[in-house]
Design an enzyme around this catalytic site. Structure first.
Site, short mmCIF file in Angstrom:
data_model
loop_
_atom_site.label_atom_id
_atom_site.label_comp_id
_atom_site.label_asym_id
_atom_site.label_seq_id
_atom_site.Cartn_x
_atom_site.Cartn_y
_atom_site.Cartn_z
N ASN A 2 -1.31 -2.39 9.86
CA ASN A 2 -1.72 -3.33 8.80
C ASN A 2 -2.73 -4.36 9.32
OD1 ASN A 2 -0.10 -2.14 6.89
ND2 ASN A 2 1.61 -3.56 7.17
N ASP B 95 0.86 -1.20 0.00
CA ASP B 95 0.00 0.00 0.00
C ASP B 95 0.89 1.25 0.00
OD1 ASP B 95 -0.82 0.39 3.56
OD2 ASP B 95 0.96 -0.46 2.60
N ASP C 30 6.84 1.11 1.91
CA ASP C 30 6.54 0.16 0.83
C ASP C 30 7.46 0.41 -0.37
OD1 ASP C 30 4.02 1.11 2.31
OD2 ASP C 30 3.39 -0.84 1.54
N HIS D 76 9.81 -0.10 7.80
CA HIS D 76 9.11 -1.33 8.16
C HIS D 76 9.15 -2.39 7.04
CE1 HIS D 76 7.13 0.90 11.49
NE2 HIS D 76 6.86 1.84 10.62
N ASP D 77 8.57 -2.05 5.91
CA ASP D 77 8.25 -3.05 4.88
C ASP D 77 9.50 -3.66 4.24
OD1 ASP D 77 5.33 -1.21 3.68
OD2 ASP D 77 5.67 -2.41 5.48
N ASN E 115 0.85 0.79 16.92
CA ASN E 115 1.16 2.15 16.44
C ASN E 115 -0.10 2.89 15.97
OD1 ASN E 115 0.69 0.74 14.11
ND2 ASN E 115 2.61 1.30 13.08
O1 RIB Z 1 2.56 -0.25 10.76
C1 RIB Z 1 3.45 -0.09 9.67
C2 RIB Z 1 2.80 -0.51 8.40
O2 RIB Z 1 1.68 0.31 8.12
C3 RIB Z 1 3.74 -0.36 7.18
O3 RIB Z 1 3.44 -1.36 6.24
C4 RIB Z 1 3.35 0.97 6.62
O4 RIB Z 1 3.58 1.05 5.20
C5 RIB Z 1 1.88 0.99 6.91
O5 RIB Z 1 1.23 0.28 5.86
CA CA Z 2 2.88 -0.78 3.95
#
Ligand code: RIB
Ligand code: CA
Length: 324
Positions: free
Chosen positions: A165, A9, A14, A238-239, A157
């Site tokens: 997610n 997303d 990402d 993160h991703d 978060n």
């Molecule tokens: O919590 C972090 C996630 O949420 C990551 O994938 C960020 O891109 C958002 O989608």
């Molecule tokens: Ca993401």
């Protein structure tokens, strides 16, 4: 060579996951599928195409689910901005979208490759993955595995209990985690260790060129929105952790665990409840036979940050040299 479908997303982090997948000789990026999450699916799809244009790659990109399986839609525009990828210049697409829905691209790709060769990598809400498993249950036994960014061992978060997610589509996450495939989970406790430190940013800046500028503009923007949130000193990438682990699993420490999703908690919807095998004693969640513990999933717990940064710098260098 790891054959992957990246379900995302875009979304700032990402775009860094796409960077690693596009640059690495260890990854065959079979397709990118998009889902609503950081922004609506129209924006995340446009952002995926724009990111491919910056990186100079062409892969099948298919538009996916526009809303969660059951829950009301939740977007993260306050973090990712009005475009969903505010900060960098977003060029126009250089190729057309795949005509299929994301779910059909996932099913077709998995069913047309040898069993045990394709890995699904969801780094947004898991809606497309859940719908694909429902549409064609045979993919569950056929995929090599699922490597996801989502969940948390301790704090969330988007709520104190839930990571975005999973919170955005808890029922999809429940379907994915209860299916018989093996899931490797990169939750916030891990991804918060994967920060774009000033040292990393200087190394990327030294590469120069449009890919370097794109990545730095991504981190600059997140610094302005994340700054102060979640007590993170620098943007969490993160991703990209999921793709990094497929390129070099030794960058991460992991543990076997049973992971469940809360889908109906008054204050805890979207919470991932992780029961580690090493804990032994907690062998039951209580209740019926369905609740008997099963440590088939894997949870990433630690990162070698230096080697993670080396991978990101190498990826920027490779795409800048046109080696993607
Ligand atoms: O919590 C972090 C996630 O949420 C990551 O994938 C960020 O891109 C958002 O989608
Ligand atoms: Ca993401």
């Amino acid at each position: 060579m790891e054959k992957i479908i990246l379900d995302c997303d875009p979304g700032h982090d990402d775009a860094i996951a796409i960077l690693l997948a596009a640059a690495s000789p260890a990854i065959e990026l079979l397709g990118i599928t998009t889902v609503s999450g950081n922004h609506d699916v129209d924006h995340t799809t446009r952002n995926a195409l724009a990111t491919c244009a910056v990186y100079g790659i062409e892969v099948p990109v298919a538009r996916g689910a526009s809303r969660p399986v059951v829950a009301d839609q939740v977007l993260a525009i306050e973090i990712h901005g009005e475009t969903g990828l505010d900060g960098p210049v977003l060029p126009p697409a250089t190729f057309d979208l795949d005509e299929r829905h994301a779910v059909d691209l996932i099913v077709d790709t998995v069913m047309s490759h040898e069993p045990g060769t394709v890995t699904l990598v969801p780094v947004g809400p898991f809606t497309n993955i859940a719908l694909a498993a429902r549409k064609e249950p045979r993919i569950v036994d056929r995929v090599k595995g699922v490597v996801c960014m989502g969940g948390a061992l301790t704090r969330g978060n988007i709520t104190p209990a839930a990571e975005f997610n999973v919170y955005a589509d808890p029922h999809a996450a429940d379907i994915v985690l209860r299916a018989d495939w093996e899931v490797t989970m990169f939750g916030l406790d891990l991804t918060h260790q994967a920060q774009a430190t000033p040292e990393l940013q200087e190394r990327v800046r030294a590469v120069g060129g449009p890919v370097s500028t794109f990545v730095l503009d991504i981190w600059d923007f997140i610094d302005t929105t994340h700054g102060g949130l979640l007590q993170l000193a620098h943007p969490a990438i993160h991703d990209a952790c999921c793709v990094a682990a497929l390129i070099d699993p030794t960058i991460f420490a992991t543990e076997k665990a049973d992971v469940r999703v809360e889908v109906a908690g008054r204050w805890t919807t979207g919470m991932t409840v992780c029961n580690f095998e090493r804990m032994g004693g907690m062998r039951h969640f209580g209740g019926t036979a369905r609740d008997q513990v099963d440590f088939r999933h894997t949870v990433a717990t630690e990162i070698d940050h230096d080697r993670f940064c080396d991978l990101i710098v190498d990826s920027v260098q490779r795409l800048t040299a046109g080696l993607g």
